[in-house]
Scaffold this motif. Structure first.
Motif, PDB file in Angstrom:
ATOM      1  N   TRP A   1       0.817  -1.217   0.000  1.00  0.00           N
ATOM      2  CA  TRP A   1       0.000   0.000   0.000  1.00  0.00           C
ATOM      3  C   TRP A   1       0.856   1.274   0.000  1.00  0.00           C
ATOM      4  O   TRP A   1       0.337   2.363  -0.145  1.00  0.00           O
ATOM      5  N   GLY A   2       2.145   1.117   0.214  1.00  0.00           N
ATOM      6  CA  GLY A   2       3.012   2.281   0.300  1.00  0.00           C
ATOM      7  C   GLY A   2       2.741   3.112   1.538  1.00  0.00           C
ATOM      8  O   GLY A   2       2.733   4.346   1.493  1.00  0.00           O
ATOM      9  N   VAL A   3       2.472   2.446   2.652  1.00  0.00           N
ATOM     10  CA  VAL A   3       2.223   3.165   3.914  1.00  0.00           C
ATOM     11  C   VAL A   3       3.223   2.681   4.961  1.00  0.00           C
ATOM     12  O   VAL A   3       3.979   1.735   4.741  1.00  0.00           O
ATOM     13  N   ASP A   4       3.240   3.343   6.109  1.00  0.00           N
ATOM     14  CA  ASP A   4       4.095   2.911   7.211  1.00  0.00           C
ATOM     15  C   ASP A   4       3.563   1.605   7.786  1.00  0.00           C
ATOM     16  O   ASP A   4       2.350   1.424   7.868  1.00  0.00           O
TER      17      ASP A   4
ATOM     18  N   GLU B   1       3.251   0.842  10.768  1.00  0.00           N
ATOM     19  CA  GLU B   1       2.376   1.154  11.905  1.00  0.00           C
ATOM     20  C   GLU B   1       0.944   1.425  11.446  1.00  0.00           C
ATOM     21  O   GLU B   1       0.006   1.381  12.239  1.00  0.00           O
ATOM     22  N   GLY B   2       0.806   1.717  10.148  1.00  0.00           N
ATOM     23  CA  GLY B   2      -0.521   2.010   9.635  1.00  0.00           C
ATOM     24  C   GLY B   2      -1.324   0.758   9.297  1.00  0.00           C
ATOM     25  O   GLY B   2      -2.430   0.838   8.784  1.00  0.00           O
ATOM     26  N   VAL B   3      -0.760  -0.420   9.612  1.00  0.00           N
ATOM     27  CA  VAL B   3      -1.445  -1.669   9.259  1.00  0.00           C
ATOM     28  C   VAL B   3      -1.801  -2.429  10.530  1.00  0.00           C
ATOM     29  O   VAL B   3      -0.989  -2.535  11.443  1.00  0.00           O
ATOM     30  N   ILE B   4      -3.014  -2.923  10.574  1.00  0.00           N
ATOM     31  CA  ILE B   4      -3.384  -3.809  11.689  1.00  0.00           C
ATOM     32  C   ILE B   4      -3.708  -5.198  11.137  1.00  0.00           C
ATOM     33  O   ILE B   4      -3.943  -5.358   9.931  1.00  0.00           O
ATOM     34  N   TRP B   5      -3.702  -6.152  12.028  1.00  0.00           N
ATOM     35  CA  TRP B   5      -4.016  -7.540  11.629  1.00  0.00           C
ATOM     36  C   TRP B   5      -5.303  -7.961  12.311  1.00  0.00           C
ATOM     37  O   TRP B   5      -5.417  -7.907  13.534  1.00  0.00           O
TER      38      TRP B   5
ATOM     39  N   SER C   1      -8.833   5.403   8.809  1.00  0.00           N
ATOM     40  CA  SER C   1      -9.121   6.049   7.531  1.00  0.00           C
ATOM     41  C   SER C   1      -8.000   7.010   7.145  1.00  0.00           C
ATOM     42  O   SER C   1      -7.771   7.263   5.965  1.00  0.00           O
ATOM     43  N   ASN C   2      -7.249   7.505   8.173  1.00  0.00           N
ATOM     44  CA  ASN C   2      -6.160   8.422   7.846  1.00  0.00           C
ATOM     45  C   ASN C   2      -5.041   7.732   7.067  1.00  0.00           C
ATOM     46  O   ASN C   2      -4.274   8.369   6.365  1.00  0.00           O
ATOM     47  N   VAL C   3      -4.964   6.398   7.183  1.00  0.00           N
ATOM     48  CA  VAL C   3      -3.931   5.655   6.446  1.00  0.00           C
ATOM     49  C   VAL C   3      -4.280   5.609   4.961  1.00  0.00           C
ATOM     50  O   VAL C   3      -3.410   5.593   4.093  1.00  0.00           O
TER      51      VAL C   3
END
Ligand SMILES: Cc1cc2nc3c(=O)[nH]c(=O)nc-3n(C[C@H](O)[C@H](O)[C@H](O)COP(=O)(O)OP(=O)(O)OC[C@H]3O[C@@H](n4cnc5c(N)ncnc54)[C@H](O)[C@@H]3O)c2cc1C
Ligand code: FES
Ligand code: FES
Lengths: 759, 160, 298
Positions: free
Chosen positions: A551-554, A556-560, A570-572
């Motif tokens: 996704w090209g994000v940090d 930390e911006g991903v949860i499982w 939504s900010n991610v």
């Protein structure tokens, strides 16, 4: 019963190795063969105690078909160094002497030589051609006899460790240990009731149905491969490395499926011999023990003498407890007298406790661990004495125990202060069980007893690998002796949020996963379970990273969640969740294979408590005991796969019933075992038993993410006293010596007994 | 030593082997025919891990001489599943956790099948006595007995 | 390695001549549940093993006028499945069916037990109580002998070189007869008897008109306890008669202390089991059936 907190934990799916084990496909140790293998056989001592003057192997070596012969000369001398062997400690100097006698044979069945030949028949014939010149020495079998001054001394170097005053000459007492809390003198002075008795138990065998077996192949470059039945292939590697002066990286041990163990297969017997024979012959060597060898030469659990004194107030409050444990170590020091002492009073919160233990050698096979090593022996004595207290005070046995039960904050005599434990809950559950609430049937009587075990953590490694299609292999290194693959897979599925059948648990050899301590101490679901959970967490970290990259994000911006990577908010950004399969499909672009791993030394194993209830009838004419109903209640932490937890309780209870009723090592006057087979070493058969009811009390262990406590060992502790207490109530006769075999019980019933009414 | 040539049927397949006169059926199955599903727990008839049927009779293969099986029909655990379909007892043993280590399992399955073929409505006591020659040290027998009772019930149901 | 031969005999005569030819190194193979165990333990090393299970006469059960002839090598399971025999001699059949496990039952034979000549053998006391007759075939001739005369000591029989046991015959008896066998073992199954008692009775109303008592595991051979039978015969099986018979059994004991039981225990249990077996046999004689699976009779 499924756990509402979880999707997978607490369910009862089919075990991953189920199909293999019901079709005969699963390979146990004796099922492994290599092309060109030789058959190895061991020559064993017919004497209980003798000096080896000489061994002549020349005739055996000359026999056509014989390819190698080994004696103690083929194994390097070892330093006086103590190392762990499962839950017990062993000294390497002794281990090398136990696998192959050196100066002396110390028990009947002690190995003195081994041969490898092209066929079993030739190997057997070769054994008969080995000439051993023995100088027979006086022997001693009984612990009390072995402790007496003037008893035949087994080891000239053995000075009692911890003796007061220090020992000045060798004896059979290897060690004296002591645990104290409070002031028992003051406690007994205050007590309104004091009961004091001496108890004995006999040596019993773990009785695993698979005899020891090993296949070894040594190559010319010094590499060694071993296939064997063991609770700890890393321990097999470690012992073989030491005993044969090899490096651990030279040895690769593959554990077979294991046909029971119960602690008894945490040490080595055949493996080093098979390796040495293979080295000398240049061929793979396969060795299996006969059932007779298993009884004579592999570690039984010790018998012991236990003296107990308990002081209590009239309201049932126990104010002082003393206990002396003299325990068989077998031919070499190292009985489980330590845990026996520590567990003796651990169920109870008693202000004043004093415990002394003696580790005593005699001319018996070296003892090995057996489920909660030592604890059943001291517990039998203490729980019988407590039952006498209940009878004397006319109190319900559960109520009296509730009054004294250990709780969070109780300090034990061995120094540990309990955290969250479930003794009270377990007693209450036993009291509320359908069994306890049902009146005892006419002709039957009811016994109750409790038991405690620490449980073990220790070293575990695990790995989790994602395949190209997104399914997951979970790799660990503990042989599965009772369904642990299923429990590990359940925890992995829960953690990862995928279906149980998308996880394949695999048990790897010593070269394919990091170190794992033995399958023992009820540690696999707890400690290796924790390693698996952590390896899956590591895997999730990796998976989240891959999603972040996609996704090209940090990261930390991903949860499982539910087995999928999702944007943390939504900010991610708005992204469709990614499944493991999707992440696996693109793994090549996001950093290659997706794996997780974990290794840890686990502490914080939650102790477990059990309370058993038994209804039985005694045939007064014959002394035959019939168990009519049996219930085992236990604090199990969280039951990951309840069926296998119940199975542990049921199996342990039945082993304990066997210990109480009929199992014993019987020696003749020459110091030879008189019952080395299943016909006369009487483990319970199906028709001896009723169903074993279980009550799983779930008091989660706060140190484990899923609240797991070990469950495998506690269940063997309470049955000895549970049965004896029921017999006491059925007959008015307090039996102090196990087993309660029909001839013994009948003799006691027929003997005059003036004192009985008072009890 | 002169070998004996034996012709038998094992799990439905005509099988020939050469054996020593004093070799047991268990040894031939395991060491010569690669059928290692039958286990040796004692070699003396006490544990039942080596259970097979010979001409429909439940026996310990460790107490049968291989040459005795000339012309006989031998059934072992390897022949219990049909193709990829487990026998109901096999399925139920897994489903109900009737095995822990599994070393006794082939023997229990063969013995239980022999029982249910004769009696599809055994009492708990009958099952326990029938299986008394099969030792299990892990399970305390509880779940094994339950599994056999359950399969018997299902057999009766489907026979209706 | 000595060369072992394996032979399958087709007729009784062939088996006997093979035995004779083996010159003392021949071993009959019936169920093999003793023989194979002993061979593995190195206790016996036969020169020739002679399988007799292909001889119809030795693996069949026939009835003539209420008398039953049981082939010596007939497996216990086959005996147990013979409904008429079970009805006629419930005690003998249950004694044979107590031997070992279901698996052992598939093989073990009454002839094998008898020839193995263990003093603790189950079934022999019941056969003694039943008054069984043993048929023996030699290389040339046949002879018969009462079962209580067959064993002469532990592992010893009256068989001469080249002789084999062909069958056991249970005599016809009045309808109002019953028999029972009880043994004491520490577990419920898979044990060798500490004591075994067989009782066979014929009743006339409430009176016992004839009795035979066999007692095992308490002496070098299974005993026919005539004093116990005498105490029962003519009585109404009242307490006094039972006491006398139980005492006679205890008195007949010449046991040893061993890993399975003590002298004291064996002597006592002989009396206990006599009482219980007598009660069951009497019920059966009166047509009251008793359930299996309570070998100690409690
Ligand atoms: C697990 C197990 C449990 C057992 N439990 C019991 C028990 O509960 N009670 C009990 O009494 N026994 C028990 N036994 C012992 C054994 O099963 C019995 O003695 C059995 O009846 C022997 O019969 P068989 O046909 O197997 O004898 P085999 O082994 O075939 O023969 C026994 C001996 O007799 C000889 N022989 C056999 N038939 C003849 C013949 N027709 N003529 C001449 N010689 C002959 C053989 O050569 C051999 O020496 C047990 C054995 C095992 C392995
Ligand atoms: S191996 Fe055959 S009964 Fe144990
Ligand atoms: S499951 Fe291990 S012996 Fe039965």
């Amino acid at each position: 019963m499924s756990n509402p907190k979880y999707k997978w934990i607490g369910t009862r799916p089919d075990r991953p190795d189920g199909a293999d084990k019901v079709t005969g496909r699963a390979r146990f140790a004796a099922d492994f063969n290599l092309a060109g293998q030789l058959i190895g056989k061991v020559l064993r001592s017919p004497h209980a105690h003798a000096r080896i003057k000489s061994i002549d192997t020349s005739k055996a070596l000359a026999l056509p078909g014989v390819k190698a012969v080994v004696t103690s000369k083929d194994f390097p001398e070892q330093a006086d160094l103590t190392v762990p062997a499962g839950e017990m400690q062993v000294n390497l100097r002794d281990v090398t002497r136990n696998i192959m006698a050196r100066e002396k044979v110390l028990y009947e069945g002690h190995a003195v030589a081994a041969v490898a030949a092209t066929t079993e028949a030739i190997a057997k014939q070769a054994l008969s051609l080995i000439k051993v010149d023995y100088q027979i020495l006086p022997h001693v079998i009984d612990v009390a006899e072995a402790m007496k001054p003037g008893a035949p001394v087994l080891h000239d170097h053995l000075m009692t460790e911890g003796a007061k005053p220090p020992a000045t000459k060798p004896s059979n007492i290897a060690k004296r240990i002591e645990f104290a809390k409070g002031d028992t003198k003051a406690g007994f002075a205050k007590a309104e009731v004091i009961i004091e008795r001496s108890f004995t138990t006999q040596a019993v065998h773990q009785g695993y149905i698979e005899p020891h077996a090993a296949l070894a192949s040594a190559s010319e470059d010094g590499q060694v491969q071993i296939w064997s039945t063991t609770q700890g292939h890393f321990q097999v590697r470690g012992f073989c490395a030491r005993l044969l002066n090899l490096e651990t990286s030279q040895i690769r041990v593959t554990p077979s499926e294991i046909g029971g163990g119960f602690g008894g297969t945490t040490v080595v017997y055949l493996e080093p011999l098979a390796v040495r024979l293979s080295q000398k012959s240049g061929k793979p060597v396969k060795m299996t023990m006969s059932r007779e060898d298993v009884f004579r030469a592999s570690g039984p659990a010790p018998g012991g003498n236990v003296h107990v004194k308990i002081g209590a107030m009239k309201d049932g409050r126990i104010v002082a407890g003393e206990c002396t444990v003299e325990m068989q170590a077998g031919a070499f020091p190292g009985s489980p007298v330590g845990p026996a002492c520590m567990c003796s009073f651990a169920c109870y919160d008693i202000d004043n406790v004093f415990i002394v233990g003696f580790d005593v050698v005699s001319n018996r096979p070296k003892v090995a661990a057996y489920r909660a090593p030592g604890a059943p022996i001291s517990s039998f004595a203490v729980e019988s004495t407590i039952d006498m207290l209940c009878q004397q005070l006319n109190m319900d046995p559960i109520d009296l125990r509730l009054k004294n039960a250990a709780t969070k904050g109780t300090k034990t005599a061995y120094g540990v202060t309990f955290g969250v434990i479930g003794m009270v809950e377990t007693l209450q559950a036993a009291k509320d069980s359908p069994h306890y609430k049902t009146p005892v049937k006419p002709g039957f009587a009811r016994g109750v007893a409790a038991g405690f075990w620490f449980n073990v953590g220790a070293d575990s490694s695990a790995a989790a690998h994602v395949g190209e299609d997104g399914t997951v292999t979970v790799i660990s290194g503990n042989p599965d002796i009772g369904g642990s693959r299923a429990s590990l897979a359940l925890m992995a599925a829960e953690e990862l949020g995928v279906d149980y059948d998308k996880i394949r648990p695999v048990i790897a050899d010593t070269a394919s996963i990091g170190f794992n301590f033995v399958t023992g101490g009820s540690r696999v679901t707890f400690a290796t379970g924790l390693a698996v959970v952590n390896s899956v967490r590591d895997l999730i970290r990796d998976l989240k990273g891959r999603a972040a990259k996609t996704w090209g994000v940090d990261p930390e911006g991903v949860i499982w969640e539910n087995g999928m990577a999702k944007p943390a908010g939504s900010n991610v950004g708005t992204f469709e969740p990614l499944t493991i399969a999707q992440l696996a499909a693109t793994a090549g672009k996001t950093g290659g294979p997706i794996n997780g791993h974990a290794q840890l030394n686990v502490t914080g194993a939650g102790p477990g408590f059990g309370v058993h209830v038994c209804d039985l009838a005694v045939d007064a004419d014959t002394g035959i005991v019939t168990v009519g109903r049996y219930t085992a209640a236990q604090d199990v932490g969280t039951a990951i796969h309840p069926s296998y937890v119940e199975g542990q309780l049921q199996g342990g209870a039945v082993q304990g019933i066997g210990w109480a009723l009929n199992e014993e090592y019987i020696y003749n006057a020459q110091g030879r075992l008189a019952n080395p087979g299943f016909l006369d070493y009487r483990i319970p058969v199906a028709s001896d038993l009723p169903m074993i009811e279980t009550v799983l009390v779930e008091v989660p262990n706060p140190t484990h993410p899923y609240g797991v406590r070990g469950v495998g060992e506690v269940p063997i502790i309470p049955p000895l006293a549970t049965v004896a207490n029921a017999v006491a109530r059925a007959t008015g006769l307090r039996m102090l010596d196990l087993p309660l075999s029909p001839p013994k019980l009948s003799a006691a019933l027929d003997a005059p007994r003036p004192l009985m009414a008072a009890e | 030593m002169a070998k004996i040539h034996v012709t038998t049927t094992i799990n439905g397949a005509p099988t020939e082997f050469l054996c020593d006169p004093s070799q047991t059926l268990l040894d031939v199955l395991r060491d010569q025919l690669g059928l290692t599903g039958s286990k040796e727990g004692c070699g003396s008839g006490d544990c039942g891990a080596c259970s097979v049927t010979v001409d429909g009779r439940l026996v310990c293969s460790c107490l049968v001489l291989a040459p005795e099986t000339e012309g006989a029909k031998v059934e072992t655990i390897e022949g219990m599943a049909k193709g990829d379909k487990l026998h109901p007892l096999q399925k139920k043993f897994v489903e109900m956790a009737a095995l822990q280590c599994g070393i006794c399992t082939p023997g229990f399955l063969i013995a239980s099948r022999a029982l249910l073929e004769r009696n599809n409505n055994p009492t708990e006591t009958e099952i326990r006595y029938w299986l008394a020659g099969n030792l299990c040290r892990c399970t305390g027998y509880d779940k094994i007995i339950h599994a056999v009772m359950q399969v018997a019930a299902e057999m009766r149901e489907s026979a209706k | 390695m000595t060369d072992i031969q394996f032979k399958v005999a087709k007729t009784v005569r062939e088996a006997a001549s093979l035995m004779a030819a083996a010159k003392g190194k021949g071993r009959i193979l019936a169920g093999g549940t003793d023989l194979l165990v002993q061979m593995k333990a190195g206790m016996v090393t036969p020169g020739t093993i002679i399988d007799v299970k292909k001889i119809p006469e030795m693996v069949s059960i026939t009835e003539t006028k209420g008398s039953y002839r049981i082939g010596a090598a007939t497996p216990a399971a086959v005996i147990g499945e013979h409904k008429k025999l079970r009805k006629a001699w419930p005690g003998v059949v249950e004694a044979i069916n107590l031997i070992g496990s279901t698996q052992v039952q598939g093989r073990a034979s009454a002839g094998g037990t008898l020839c193995n000549a263990s003093p603790a053998a189950d079934s022999v006391p019941a056969l003694v109580a039943a008054g069984a007759i043993v048929t023996i075939q030699g290389p040339k001739t046949r002879r018969t002998v009462p079962v209580e005369k067959f064993n002469t000591g532990p592992g010893k029989t009256i068989l001469k070189a080249g002789e084999i046991v062909v069958s056991l015959t249970l005599p016809a008896r009045p309808k109002t007869s019953g028999d029972a066998y009880l043994r004491l073992i520490p577990r419920t199954e898979m044990d060798i008897a500490v004591v075994g008692v067989g009782v066979s009775l014929t009743m006339k109303g409430d009176t016992c008109v004839s009795a035979r008592v066999g007692l095992g595991a308490v002496a070098p051979t299974v005993l026919l306890v005539e004093a116990a039978a005498k105490a029962l015969t003519g009585s109404k099986l009242d307490a006094k008669a039972l006491d006398a018979a139980a005492n006679a059994c205890s008195a007949a004991c010449r046991p040893i202390d061993d890993k399975r039981g003590t002298i004291r225990y064996r002597t006592k249990i002989a009396g206990v089991l006599l009482r219980r077996a007598t009660a069951i046999a009497a019920d059966r004689a009166k047509g009251i059936s008793r359930p299996a699976h309570s070998q100690q009779g409690h």
